[in-house]
Structure formats: structure tokens, C-alpha cells
Write an enzyme that holds these catalytic residues in place. Structure first.
Site, PDB file in Angstrom:
ATOM      1  N   CYS A 115      45.299  52.311  32.144  1.00  0.00           N
ATOM      2  CA  CYS A 115      45.340  52.387  33.608  1.00  0.00           C
ATOM      3  C   CYS A 115      46.184  51.256  34.183  1.00  0.00           C
ATOM      4  O   CYS A 115      45.829  50.071  34.034  1.00  0.00           O
ATOM      5  CB  CYS A 115      43.916  52.334  34.161  1.00  0.00           C
ATOM      6  SG  CYS A 115      43.816  52.060  35.938  1.00  0.00           S
ATOM      7  N   CYS A 142      44.290  49.003  36.612  1.00  0.00           N
ATOM      8  CA  CYS A 142      43.379  48.067  35.939  1.00  0.00           C
ATOM      9  C   CYS A 142      44.141  46.831  35.459  1.00  0.00           C
ATOM     10  O   CYS A 142      43.653  45.696  35.588  1.00  0.00           O
ATOM     11  CB  CYS A 142      42.700  48.756  34.757  1.00  0.00           C
ATOM     12  SG  CYS A 142      41.797  50.266  35.183  1.00  0.00           S
ATOM     13  N   CYS A 191      44.236  69.423  42.028  1.00  0.00           N
ATOM     14  CA  CYS A 191      44.891  70.629  42.550  1.00  0.00           C
ATOM     15  C   CYS A 191      46.122  70.978  41.723  1.00  0.00           C
ATOM     16  O   CYS A 191      46.375  72.148  41.413  1.00  0.00           O
ATOM     17  CB  CYS A 191      45.282  70.432  44.010  1.00  0.00           C
ATOM     18  SG  CYS A 191      43.905  70.006  45.107  1.00  0.00           S
ATOM     19  N   CYS A 207      46.887  65.986  45.607  1.00  0.00           N
ATOM     20  CA  CYS A 207      45.666  65.984  44.794  1.00  0.00           C
ATOM     21  C   CYS A 207      45.971  66.307  43.329  1.00  0.00           C
ATOM     22  O   CYS A 207      46.513  67.369  43.010  1.00  0.00           O
ATOM     23  CB  CYS A 207      44.684  67.005  45.376  1.00  0.00           C
ATOM     24  SG  CYS A 207      43.323  67.437  44.292  1.00  0.00           S
TER      25      CYS A 207
END
Length: 451
Positions: A408, A411, A58, A55
Site C-alpha cells: 500500500c 501506508c 464499480c 469507484c
């Protein structure tokens, strides 16, 4: 990257570690399915992070969590549970997303942690969780020591230990201690200097019973609760009065303050080293704010250095704008944004004019937007914030819009596939395939774009 499909039916839009790092990590207790129950009961107050190693949020939280653990060592234990390896304990406590932080008392779940995620914020928030729900005050010295604090204080003054109001107050303190500091006394004499002569809950403002840095003549020094005391009525009273007329907005309390429409004056505020200079502009904001109180707009001041990236990205304000003068912005709970472009005058009249225009509906909202393209003939239509409503909310069209970022990689990989889709459907005049750069344009309210 995200996609929203809007239909004409009007439906809703669908390594090498340093020694310091190793030492910090040691202060965070690792728990699992086998040892959680018996180890958790050894700690009066414990903050547990339920996480997954993959994560990203996290990983971002980890350094601050470890620093806070070291600062709280010996008072509050910080712990973590890897939910990919210990699914039984995570399932028992209803963990469905990462990271999830929960407060435990003597091994029993007490509350979901909804405080700040910075090391300083975690430290300050959890420091309040130690000790009793409400501190009992015996003497005037106890009272002064308690209210001489950076944070707000709620003090209950009662006629005796058997008071029914005291019992209700203590129940409220147990429920609300994660947010506020509570204390009580059964000596009515401690309340006499503040006009308290019978059972009453006193809400002590940050701007009164604290170091004098936020003292102001523009609001009452003490606000007393005199209604029938229930948990609900006390909660509402605190909500309506705890912040005062013009609180200090910080990274830690911004989410709580921004549940309302909020005006903020950003400047070189520093209550640690320049109290007088910090209050110079705050007093001018408060003078004007007092004329507009009760009209649905809250007021605050903040250190512009703490919010510099937000001012630049959300309001288009550069680092050189204003100089020593405050930036003034309004952000509504619906996400609408306004900026005061006139220079902040020392007599406060420019702020008063700004507020008059705001309440009269004469201000133009600030929208971060790229320029509307002069030509938009490609199969994939380019949408910017200024053209979003015209293109995407066209009642005669079915629109598929991609929210993307130029940086990105996912993307970029999708781009030829998305273009091919658009070229396939270009002959249908009722279908629009569009894209918007979500990094450089404000995404309208109701479109949940997170990645």
C-alpha cells in the site's frame, strides 16, 4: 490501511477499447434524471446499477455486468445510472454507496439485488426474475419439466383455485422469488405420488426432483409442509430444508450457506463432466454427516479449483496438499477456522474422528499469522495474529493499532509520521502504538478492516 483505537475503558474498537467491449457496453442501457421514469416503464424486469465512475468496486463489476447484459438481452434489461451526474434519481432511490444494484418491475422498484456479482451469477439470478412469481402447473409433464432443474424448486399443491392457502403461497412467492423457484397446481392428483392428498406446500429438494446427479439415500426425497401456511412459516420451512444435508457450495451461494457454521469438503468436483466421481466423495461426507445432523453444523461439498485462493490464503493449504483426496475445513459464523489434517480415508472414519474432536472442543483453531517477533523493541510495536490478544486487548493499556499492507503506497507514505508519533509517546508506559500486516495475518472478529 486502517486504524483502531482501543481504550482501557473497554469501549468497542473504533484507453483503447476492443470491439467486443464496445458491443457489450451497448447492451447496458444508460439512464439519467431526465429519462429514467419513462424508459424504465418500458421494461417488465430491469436490473439497474447505480455507480460512480471513480469507484473501484464499480470498475471491477463493470465487465461482468456487461457480459450478463448481453446474455440477458431480450429477456431482462440491464441499465446503469452515474450518480455523480444524476444525483436526483439516485437520491430518490436511497443510494448511499456504490455500486448499488436494484431490481425494477415496470418502472417500479421491486427489490434490492443481493445476488452474486459474477457474469454467470447475475445471469442465473436475473433469469429467475422473468415470468410469473409462481408457475402454474397443469400436467404431470409440467411438474417434471419444472423440477428437472439445476436449482431448488418449491411446489405448492392445492385443492382449488379459491384456496386461502394458495393466496398466501402466491404472496410468499412474490416476496421470495429473488431467492427461490416457485410453482403451484390446483390438481391434487399431481401430488399423489409424493404422498400429498390435501392442501400442502411441497419443498422439492435439489437432491430429488432434478437431474439425478445429487440423488442420495441419506435424506428424504420429498419434504412436505403441513403446518398452517403463512409467509413467515413458509419462509422458515424453506430456510430449514431447502439445502438438504450436503449442498454444493459455489461462489454464487457461499454467502447464503455461510450464515451457519459450515464444514466443506473441497475436491475435484465436476457435475458437468463427472457426476459419478463427484458424488463418490459427497456420499462419504453425507454418510458421516447424517450421524452429526442437528448439532448446529452444516455440511457442503465444493470444487477446490473454484476456492483455491481462499484455501491458500485463509487455511494455509497448498495446491499439492491432499492430491485427489478432499480438503476438509470448518468455518464458523464467528470466523473461527479449523482444518482436518488427517488424510481423508475412503471409509469416512477420519472425518468422523475430526467431527468428534470438533464437538468435544479438542481442535485447535487455524489462525493465519506471521511469526511472533523475537525482539519488539522499536517504538512501533509489531503485532501478529498470534500476539494480537495479548498486546491489543491488554486491559491496562491504551492501544492505537494500524492495519496495513506492505504493497500500500499510502501506508508507506504514512510510516515516518506514524513512527514519529510512537517515538513521542514511548515514555508513557500506558500507551502502545502498534501495527499489524493485515494481508498476512487474520484480523480478529470485530475489527472492520476493508482497505
Amino acid at each position: 490501511m486502517g486504524f483502531i483505537l482501543k481504550s482501557v475503558t473497554g469501549s468497542a474498537p473504533c484507453c483503447v477499447c476492443s470491439t467486443e467491449a464496445v458491443l457489450l457496453a451497448v447492451d447496458v442501457l444508460e439512464l439519467g434524471d431526465e429519462d429514467f421514469d419513462y424508459l424504465a416503464t418500458e421494461h417488465e424486469t430491469m436490473l439497474v446499477k447505480f455507480y460512480a465512475p471513480w469507484c473501484g468496486h464499480c470498475k471491477k463489476l463493470s465487465p461482468d455486468f456487461e457480459k450478463a447484459a448481453t446474455r440477458l438481452k431480450g429477456t431482462v434489461q440491464l441499465a446503469k445510472v452515474d450518480c455523480t451526474a444524476h444525483s436526483e434519481i439516485c437520491g430518490r432511490f436511497g443510494v448511499s454507496g456504490y455500486p448499488t444494484l436494484k431490481i425494477f418491475r415496470n418502472g417500479k422498484e421491486a427489490a434490492l439485488y443481493d445476488g452474486p456479482r459474477s457474469a454467470e451469477g447475475i445471469y442465473q439470478y436475473m433469469k429467475k426474475q422473468t415470468g410469473p412469481d409462481s408457475v402454474q402447473l397443469q400436467t404431470e409433464e409440467d411438474l417434471q419439466t419444472f423440477i428437472d432443474n439445476y436449482d431448488a424448486s418449491i411446489v405448492g399443491v392445492f385443492a382449488g383455485a379459491d384456496s386461502s392457502s394458495l393466496s398466501e403461497f402466491l404472496r410468499a412467492a412474490a416476496l421470495l422469488r429473488e431467492q427461490f423457484r416457485f410453482a403451484h397446481t390446483v390438481d391434487l392428483k399431481l401430488g399423489h405420488k409424493y404422498g400429498v392428498t390435501s392442501d400442502v406446500c411441497v419443498c422439492v429438494f435439489r437432491c430429488v426432483f432434478r437431474p439425478p446427479r445429487l440423488t442420495s439415500k441419506f435424506e428424504d426425497s420429498v419434504v412436505a409442509f403441513r403446518d398452517h401456511l403463512t409467509i413467515g412459516s413458509l419462509r422458515r420451512f424453506i430456510r430449514d430444508h431447502i439445502n438438504g444435508l450436503c449442498p454444493h457450495l459455489t461462489m454464487e451461494n457461499r454467502d447464503r450457506l455461510r450464515v451457519r457454521d459450515l464444514l466443506t469438503a473441497f475436491y475435484d468436483l465436476d457435475y458437468h463432466h463427472n457426476i459419478r466421481g463427484s458424488n463418490y466423495w459427497r456420499n462419504r461426507v453425507m454418510k458421516i454427516a447424517s450421524k452429526f445432523s442437528g448439532r448446529g453444523l452444516a455440511f457442503s461439498v465444493a470444487n477446490k479449483k473454484d476456492f483455491l485462493s481462499e484455501l491458500e490464503e485463509d487455511f494455509g493449504l497448498g495446491t499439492s496438499d491432499g492430491g485427489e483426496l478432499p480438503f476438509v475445513t470448518i468455518r464458523t459464523k464467528l470466523g473461527h477456522k479449523y482444518t482436518m489434517r488427517e488424510e481423508f480415508t475412503r471409509d469416512g472414519l477420519s472425518l468422523e474422528r475430526f467431527l468428534e474432536d470438533y464437538f468435544a472442543g479438542r481442535l485447535k483453531r487455524y489462525i493465519k499469522s506471521e511469526a511472533v517477533p523475537e525482539r519488539n523493541a522499536a517504538a512501533v510495536k509489531v503485532v501478529v495474529a498470534e500476539s494480537f490478544d495479548e498486546v491489543v486487548n491488554d486491559p491496562e493499556k491504551d492501544v492505537l493499532i494500524q492495519f496495513y499492507s506492505r504493497s500500500c503506497p499510502h501506508c508507506k507514505k504514512l510510516e515516518p509520521v506514524y513512527r514519529e508519533l510512537a517515538e513521542t509517546l514511548i515514555s508513557d508506559p500506558n500507551i502502545v502504538i502498534a501495527k499489524m500486516n493485515a494481508a498476512d495475518n487474520d484480523v480478529p472478529l470485530g475489527y472492520d478492516v476493508q482497505g
